[in-house]
Write a protein that holds these residues in place. Sequence first.
Motif, PDB file in Angstrom:
ATOM      1  N   ARG A  60       0.692  12.963  -2.315  1.00 44.36           N
ATOM      2  CA  ARG A  60      -0.068  14.191  -2.556  1.00 44.36           C
ATOM      3  C   ARG A  60      -1.520  13.896  -2.865  1.00 44.36           C
ATOM      4  N   SER A  61      -1.772  12.737  -3.465  1.00 47.67           N
ATOM      5  CA  SER A  61      -3.148  12.432  -3.827  1.00 47.67           C
ATOM      6  C   SER A  61      -3.670  11.290  -2.963  1.00 47.67           C
ATOM      7  N   PHE A  62      -4.800  11.531  -2.314  1.00 52.70           N
ATOM      8  CA  PHE A  62      -5.440  10.478  -1.534  1.00 52.70           C
ATOM      9  C   PHE A  62      -6.893  10.357  -1.960  1.00 52.70           C
ATOM     10  N   LYS A  63      -7.108  10.462  -3.265  1.00 55.93           N
ATOM     11  CA  LYS A  63      -8.477  10.339  -3.785  1.00 55.93           C
ATOM     12  C   LYS A  63      -8.846   8.867  -3.909  1.00 55.93           C
ATOM     13  N   LEU A  64     -10.138   8.624  -4.143  1.00 57.32           N
ATOM     14  CA  LEU A  64     -10.644   7.252  -4.169  1.00 57.32           C
ATOM     15  C   LEU A  64      -9.866   6.319  -5.104  1.00 57.32           C
ATOM     16  N   PRO A  65      -9.574   6.721  -6.365  1.00 58.12           N
ATOM     17  CA  PRO A  65      -8.851   5.784  -7.243  1.00 58.12           C
ATOM     18  C   PRO A  65      -7.472   5.406  -6.684  1.00 58.12           C
ATOM     19  N   VAL A  66      -6.790   6.365  -6.061  1.00 59.56           N
ATOM     20  CA  VAL A  66      -5.484   6.060  -5.470  1.00 59.56           C
ATOM     21  C   VAL A  66      -5.649   5.056  -4.335  1.00 59.56           C
ATOM     22  N   LEU A  67      -6.678   5.264  -3.510  1.00 63.56           N
ATOM     23  CA  LEU A  67      -6.906   4.351  -2.391  1.00 63.56           C
ATOM     24  C   LEU A  67      -7.229   2.952  -2.905  1.00 63.56           C
ATOM     25  N   MET A  68      -8.023   2.880  -3.993  1.00 66.34           N
ATOM     26  CA  MET A  68      -8.357   1.570  -4.552  1.00 66.34           C
ATOM     27  C   MET A  68      -7.106   0.873  -5.074  1.00 66.34           C
ATOM     28  N   LEU A  69      -6.251   1.676  -5.716  1.00 62.08           N
ATOM     29  CA  LEU A  69      -4.996   1.121  -6.223  1.00 62.08           C
ATOM     30  C   LEU A  69      -4.135   0.619  -5.064  1.00 62.08           C
ATOM     31  N   ALA A  70      -4.093   1.406  -3.983  1.00 65.22           N
ATOM     32  CA  ALA A  70      -3.315   0.997  -2.807  1.00 65.22           C
ATOM     33  C   ALA A  70      -3.881  -0.289  -2.225  1.00 65.22           C
ATOM     34  N   GLY A  71      -5.209  -0.394  -2.191  1.00 67.01           N
ATOM     35  CA  GLY A  71      -5.831  -1.607  -1.688  1.00 67.01           C
ATOM     36  C   GLY A  71      -5.457  -2.808  -2.532  1.00 67.01           C
ATOM     37  N   MET A  72      -5.468  -2.613  -3.860  1.00 67.80           N
ATOM     38  CA  MET A  72      -5.106  -3.719  -4.747  1.00 67.80           C
ATOM     39  C   MET A  72      -3.629  -4.079  -4.589  1.00 67.80           C
ATOM     40  N   ALA A  73      -2.779  -3.053  -4.433  1.00 63.43           N
ATOM     41  CA  ALA A  73      -1.356  -3.333  -4.232  1.00 63.43           C
ATOM     42  C   ALA A  73      -1.152  -4.100  -2.939  1.00 63.43           C
TER      43      ALA A  73
ATOM     44  N   ALA B 279       0.836  -1.200   0.000  1.00 66.72           N
ATOM     45  CA  ALA B 279       0.000   0.000   0.000  1.00 66.72           C
ATOM     46  C   ALA B 279       0.875   1.257   0.000  1.00 66.72           C
ATOM     47  N   GLU B 280       1.954   1.192   0.802  1.00 62.87           N
ATOM     48  CA  GLU B 280       2.849   2.344   0.922  1.00 62.87           C
ATOM     49  C   GLU B 280       3.442   2.738  -0.430  1.00 62.87           C
ATOM     50  N   LEU B 281       3.822   1.732  -1.224  1.00 65.09           N
ATOM     51  CA  LEU B 281       4.451   2.003  -2.519  1.00 65.09           C
ATOM     52  C   LEU B 281       3.528   2.809  -3.426  1.00 65.09           C
ATOM     53  N   VAL B 282       2.222   2.479  -3.381  1.00 67.02           N
ATOM     54  CA  VAL B 282       1.282   3.215  -4.230  1.00 67.02           C
ATOM     55  C   VAL B 282       1.204   4.672  -3.793  1.00 67.02           C
ATOM     56  N   PHE B 283       1.130   4.909  -2.468  1.00 69.61           N
ATOM     57  CA  PHE B 283       1.082   6.288  -1.990  1.00 69.61           C
ATOM     58  C   PHE B 283       2.372   7.016  -2.354  1.00 69.61           C
ATOM     59  N   ALA B 284       3.503   6.304  -2.288  1.00 73.20           N
ATOM     60  CA  ALA B 284       4.784   6.919  -2.632  1.00 73.20           C
ATOM     61  C   ALA B 284       4.807   7.282  -4.113  1.00 73.20           C
ATOM     62  N   MET B 285       4.185   6.421  -4.942  1.00 77.23           N
ATOM     63  CA  MET B 285       4.144   6.668  -6.380  1.00 77.23           C
ATOM     64  C   MET B 285       3.442   7.991  -6.685  1.00 77.23           C
ATOM     65  N   PHE B 286       2.449   8.320  -5.876  1.00 76.05           N
ATOM     66  CA  PHE B 286       1.751   9.601  -6.056  1.00 76.05           C
ATOM     67  C   PHE B 286       2.357  10.682  -5.163  1.00 76.05           C
ATOM     68  N   ARG B 287       3.559  10.412  -4.671  1.00 77.38           N
ATOM     69  CA  ARG B 287       4.346  11.337  -3.854  1.00 77.38           C
ATOM     70  C   ARG B 287       3.568  11.880  -2.659  1.00 77.38           C
TER      71      ARG B 287
END
Lengths: 199, 255
Positions: A112-125, A102-110
Amino acid sequence: MRQNHTLNLREIVVMAFISAVFGVLYLVWIFLGQLVTGILGPVGGGLMAGFWIMAPIVCALIIQKPGVALFAELIAAGTEIMVGSVNAGSVLILGFTQGLGAELVFAMFRYRSFKLPVLMLAGMAGTAASFLTEFALYGYSQFAAGVVWFMLGTMLLSGLLLAGWGSHYLTWALEKTGVLHNFAIGRSNRQTKQERGAS
Amino acid sequence: MLEQYQQKDRFLQKVNPSLKLGAVLVIIIMMIPVFNPWTPLLLFGCTVIMIIALGGVSFRFLGLLLLPFLLFAFSFVWIQVVFPDERGNTILFTIGSLPVSLENVSTGVSLGMRALVFGSWSLLFVLTTEPSRFMLSLIQQCKLPPRFGYGMMAAYRFLPLFRDELRQIRTAHRIRGLGEKRGIGQLKRYFIPLMAGAIRKAERTAVAMESKGFDGSRNRTFYHRIHWNRYDAYFAGLLLLLLTTIWFVSSPWSA
């Protein structure tokens, strides 16, 4: 908006409390998961997997700083062990890899973005990371490829829905109560409201 | 329920928690390349004996805790029989039109036993380690930053309070005539107030910690010190002995 990137004590303690509550919920969920896995096999267990990625996503959305997702999942794993998980060893390893995913996905968006699609991506990661870990730990290479792929599919779906959408829904419901005003999520929310009011 | 075992004055309880946790991780990693049923079976047997003999845990209690694991382990057997990577040649019997081969049953049993080994070692850790000793050892031996360690400990100590709070929320809902429906749909009704309460408590706890001078710095003194002692050496020796014995005894099968 300029803010300090290291975690302060208040954020750590809040993170610990949230993750500890999740840790206990995880324990209940493990019990459920083992029943479902026993009856439906690892495929059914896959559908439950997303729930285990909720603590890192909820905490990351609230605090919005580097490292939060990973530490939150480790704290949840630590709580599970302290309360008495019958699966302490794998829980610790899984906690680390899930949090890292999950951390890697948030890092990928630096961060800065914690919108729903990012959270879904983090969940999948997160569920993908837990799939890879379980693949090695429990010897999934011995099963038919079709079953393993199907399992990965159910786990990703579960990460998308339970971990991504579920955390988003619960955290924003929590934000409405006002307890999160002192945290990044509350601040950013107020800021967007002000901007909207100004324009 | 666990405290009565965690606080016993037996061998396993005296071993450093960090070392014990390390041993659990070593065992898990060692088991990854094993696909024969005998190695995990042997290791599982040894572990159960260790928990009972060196940890003073009653056989009945241990069995009760391992019971849900049996179901979990069994799932590996049946799924291996129904959906194997490659079907074996030695057919034992057939269920309907499904041939059950010795190779698949043996791999399934191996994977199931592996899950049981993980479970038994986790129990070895959990049943013989006091949570606060575990946390102090993580801070003192593994150099976990005290901010995280004490934050976690505070959260852990609040857990019983959350249970009371859950009861309170339920009562409050009942007074307002919301009924006592249970189910996934009702989850949010309990989750949000519980979490809101948890966050408020956490903020107050953090303020209290700061006002008492806890700044989370590393060079601090401890009331309880966890030292390395001779039991740690014995435990490490025992672990090495166990691993080498199992390695030699099971090598004829692991071809």
